[in-house]
Design an enzyme around this catalytic site. Sequence first.
Site, short mmCIF file in Angstrom:
data_model
loop_
_atom_site.label_atom_id
_atom_site.label_comp_id
_atom_site.label_asym_id
_atom_site.label_seq_id
_atom_site.Cartn_x
_atom_site.Cartn_y
_atom_site.Cartn_z
N ASP A 146 0.63 -1.27 -0.34
CA ASP A 146 -0.23 -0.09 -0.09
C ASP A 146 0.60 0.82 0.48
O ASP A 146 2.09 1.65 0.95
CB ASP A 146 -0.57 0.40 1.35
N ARG A 147 0.05 2.18 -0.01
CA ARG A 147 1.53 3.73 -0.30
C ARG A 147 1.89 3.95 0.35
O ARG A 147 2.64 4.54 1.10
CB ARG A 147 -0.08 4.10 -1.02
#
Length: 321
Positions: A146-147
Amino acid sequence: MREYLIGKNDEGNRVDRFVSQVLPRLPKSLLYKSIRLRRIKLNGKRCEISTRLREGDVLRLYISDEFFSDAPEEKRFLLAPAVVDILYEDDNILLADKKPGLLVHEDESEQVDTLIHRIQHYLYDKGEYRPEEEHVFAPALCNRIDRNTGGIVIAAKNAASLRILNQKIKDRELHKKYLCIVHGQLPRPSDTLRAYMVKDENKNQVEVFDSPAPGRRTMVTKYRVLDEKGRFSLLEVNLITGRTHQIRAHMAHIGHPLLGDTKYGRNRDNRDTGFRYQALYSYALTFSFSTDAGILSYLDGKTFTVPDVWFQREFEEGKIH
């Protein structure tokens, strides 16, 4: 007529898949018709849809020019910086230490500065990636993070490594460990948690339940408490299952959301902590092959660890309490 000399990174592709990649505008129905009518020939002979290509093969496409593009492919990756935090690299793979805030791939925002573009730019500058010599392959990521999470991301430098790693990940022959900081102190120094989840695709969020039901998927999470300070605990986590947002959702479900997690935690609990991202890091990766790994066999048994996870260091120094 267009002719393609099959290179090393094209080897192993089915004829139909290769043609679909080099001619994305060609309808599938016309592709199959062209194979049937011998307008697609391999080494001067008729071929089947499922025929596997080998290095040195010559594929000729007797297809209308309208389906070919003569425009040079845009090298969007060159717009991203060639800056990569490299944990390990050899001729086949690269292990990158992705920092929180960096996308791994372009999303709907079409942001150019992504991890894969940085890696491709880095390899291009080294002369290890020459897109003008490739028909369908580009260096690719084998796993995603995830970012707003940091940690180890695997990039394959060639098609053979990409195929092997994708299969090994599917067969769960690669094992990751995570570090995280959670609110509160856990009731046990270590435990194996089991719950059941449903993902809301529209919200990109997981709902967790204690009991099974149709449509709910099992999630199993192991944790070990490494340290406790005040209202926070530092954990090492091992995922037995690999569900979306598993650590974040599971820990929040038992009343111990991750520090800095605004999706599964409470904003008021994180307001004064100074954390822009959730305190979660994929910090260790072990290759544990139970089947043949071909050109990557030398990785079997090796573990790679991020030497400095910033929030772990701050926790141990007493800056988070």
